[in-house]
Design an enzyme around this catalytic site. Sequence first.
Site, PDB file in Angstrom:
ATOM      1  N   LYS A  73       0.777  -1.309  -0.014  1.00 27.42           N
ATOM      2  CA  LYS A  73      -0.007  -0.043  -0.019  1.00 27.42           C
ATOM      3  C   LYS A  73       0.882   1.257  -0.047  1.00 27.42           C
ATOM      4  O   LYS A  73       0.346   2.374   0.317  1.00 27.42           O
ATOM      5  CB  LYS A  73      -0.960   0.026   1.192  1.00 27.42           C
ATOM      6  CG  LYS A  73      -2.084  -0.933   1.256  1.00 27.42           C
ATOM      7  CD  LYS A  73      -2.581  -1.847   0.183  1.00 27.42           C
ATOM      8  CE  LYS A  73      -3.561  -0.664  -0.685  1.00 27.42           C
ATOM      9  NZ  LYS A  73      -4.001  -1.215  -1.810  1.00 27.42           N
ATOM     10  N   ARG A 127       2.655  -0.185  -7.177  1.00 23.48           N
ATOM     11  CA  ARG A 127       1.964  -0.381  -8.469  1.00 23.48           C
ATOM     12  C   ARG A 127       2.157   0.860  -9.298  1.00 23.48           C
ATOM     13  O   ARG A 127       2.477   0.691 -10.425  1.00 23.48           O
ATOM     14  CB  ARG A 127       0.316  -0.862  -8.328  1.00 23.48           C
ATOM     15  CG  ARG A 127      -0.422  -0.748  -9.586  1.00 23.48           C
ATOM     16  CD  ARG A 127       0.353  -1.996 -10.591  1.00 23.48           C
ATOM     17  NE  ARG A 127       0.414  -3.363 -10.141  1.00 23.48           N
ATOM     18  CZ  ARG A 127       0.970  -4.233 -10.757  1.00 23.48           C
ATOM     19  NH1 ARG A 127       1.644  -4.063 -11.741  1.00 23.48           N
ATOM     20  NH2 ARG A 127       1.111  -5.425 -10.173  1.00 23.48           N
TER      21      ARG A 127
HETATM   22  N1  LIG Z   1      -0.670   7.530  -9.662  1.00 28.88           N
HETATM   23  C1  LIG Z   1      -1.502   6.846  -8.695  1.00 28.88           C
HETATM   24  N2  LIG Z   1      -2.889   6.295  -8.767  1.00 28.88           N
HETATM   25  C2  LIG Z   1      -3.111   5.644  -8.041  1.00 28.88           C
HETATM   26  N3  LIG Z   1      -3.107   5.442  -6.621  1.00 28.88           N
HETATM   27  C3  LIG Z   1      -1.690   5.797  -6.248  1.00 28.88           C
HETATM   28  C4  LIG Z   1      -0.779   6.617  -7.396  1.00 28.88           C
HETATM   29  N4  LIG Z   1       0.340   6.817  -6.766  1.00 28.88           N
HETATM   30  C5  LIG Z   1       0.243   6.506  -5.532  1.00 28.88           C
HETATM   31  N5  LIG Z   1      -0.879   5.636  -5.326  1.00 28.88           N
HETATM   32  C6  LIG Z   1      -1.272   4.889  -3.838  1.00 28.88           C
HETATM   33  O1  LIG Z   1      -0.964   3.481  -4.139  1.00 28.88           O
HETATM   34  C7  LIG Z   1      -1.510   3.074  -3.143  1.00 28.88           C
HETATM   35  C8  LIG Z   1      -1.631   1.441  -3.370  1.00 28.88           C
HETATM   36  O2  LIG Z   1      -0.385   1.002  -3.086  1.00 28.88           O
HETATM   37  P1  LIG Z   1       0.144  -0.395  -3.714  1.00 28.88           P
HETATM   38  O3  LIG Z   1       0.120  -0.201  -5.059  1.00 28.88           O
HETATM   39  O4  LIG Z   1       1.658  -0.545  -3.094  1.00 28.88           O
HETATM   40  O5  LIG Z   1      -0.824  -1.399  -3.119  1.00 28.88           O
HETATM   41  S1  LIG Z   1      -0.316  -2.684  -3.050  1.00 28.88           S
HETATM   42  O6  LIG Z   1       0.286  -3.175  -1.869  1.00 28.88           O
HETATM   43  O7  LIG Z   1       0.063  -3.244  -4.337  1.00 28.88           O
HETATM   44  O8  LIG Z   1      -1.884  -3.507  -2.773  1.00 28.88           O
HETATM   45  C9  LIG Z   1      -3.009   3.563  -2.979  1.00 28.88           C
HETATM   46  O9  LIG Z   1      -3.566   3.624  -1.846  1.00 28.88           O
HETATM   47  P2  LIG Z   1      -5.163   3.901  -1.525  1.00 28.88           P
HETATM   48  O10 LIG Z   1      -5.271   5.293  -1.944  1.00 28.88           O
HETATM   49  O11 LIG Z   1      -5.240   3.765  -0.209  1.00 28.88           O
HETATM   50  O12 LIG Z   1      -6.040   2.962  -2.272  1.00 28.88           O
HETATM   51  C10 LIG Z   1      -2.809   5.138  -3.735  1.00 28.88           C
HETATM   52  O13 LIG Z   1      -2.867   6.079  -2.676  1.00 28.88           O
END
Ligand SMILES: Nc1ncnc2c1ncn2[C@@H]1O[C@H](COP(=O)(O)OS(=O)(=O)O)[C@@H](OP(=O)(O)O)[C@H]1O
Length: 372
Positions: free
Chosen positions: A129, A133
Amino acid sequence: MEVAPLSCPGSPDAAPCGLLCLPPVRRKALLLFAMLFLCLYLFYAGSCASLHPGVLLQGPEDSKGRAGLLARLLLLRPPLEVPQDRTPSPEPPDEADYPEPREPGPLSSFYNGAGSRKLPQALIIGVKKGGTRALLEFLRVHPDIRAVGAEPHFFDRNYDKGFSWYRDLMPRTLDGQITMEKTPSYFVTKEAPARISAMAKDAKLIVVVRDPVTRAISDYTQTLSKRPDIPTFENLTFKNRTTGLIDTSWSAIQIGIYAKHLENWLQYFPMNQILFVSGERLITDPSGELGRVQDFLGLKRIITDKHFYFNKTKGFPCLKKAEGSSKPHCLGKTKGRTHPNIDQEVVQRLREFYRPFNLKFYQMTGHNFGWD
Ligand SMILES: Nc1ncnc2c1ncn2[C@@H]1O[C@H](COP(=O)(O)OS(=O)(=O)O)[C@@H](OP(=O)(O)O)[C@H]1O
């Protein structure tokens, strides 16, 4: 020299004439169909296998996208699932948007077969999180980076499958290209540092870190979206709410004690082989963070602010063009969920809990992430 005219059956001087016997309109239609078939095959089995699978095979949110369906129907190939033994173990549900590319077919190997599969030289090892990604999807725009889309979970769940299983998951790379993967759970896996070091002592490791309190809430939000009947965040946070004793055995809390996990990695890797990316800055200044990552990987700074735009609806930076596509691309709906409101007293208590660990982490990394 005179050339004998081609003739058709039924004509007085009948001789085999194949396609040419068909009426011109039909001949054209057949040719067009054959070309379309070939193009689709090359596009689907060749270039698509190397692209972000969600973009072309399935569409970012739609696992039964039209392109994939059409290609499958025309090619009569098996459904998109990869064979059992090549499928990485169950993914964190959020990663369902990013399935594994299928094994390329023989024609696509001819078309796309340059290079060879290599074990990764650089890995995004955490944190769950944190924004892992987003970082991987942004990095995949770089022509010198080839990354596997799904999380292989090799160094935690699939280590017994062996290095050749792991290597086979990787995309082909040419000389000078870097093979990458991301599995955020590695950062908190006790065995992972020794195992990665055994693969490549000089591996470059990237950790996307985010305010541990927000990270914990994000983690909880993900679980809640799959299992709406779980206890509240507030209840799960405490061993004893009256005494304010935090339950550090809850993984959502544990993962955020970055200093503790980092100590484990430093037994096997020097600090200059680990890059810490700010999950917050990845959102507010993606090109700045991407600049640091490209430097760390020894790559030319090709990904710049020109590659991003802020999507107001999504509330996040998105790519103007995804890898191999001309279309804008935001991450799927499992990234950027709305968090539930958490009791501010609990949030405050968690801030106090994390403060000493955060300070230790800032000292160890020489970087103040500004969470306190
Ligand atoms: N560009 C962009 N678009 C969408 N989301 C973004 C982006 N950059 C960072 N994030 C933040 O990434 C969070 C998810 O983290 P991960 O990808 O590491 O999650 S996971 O561990 O693979 O499930 C996710 O957490 P949440 O907001 O809590 O859903 C996002 O805040």
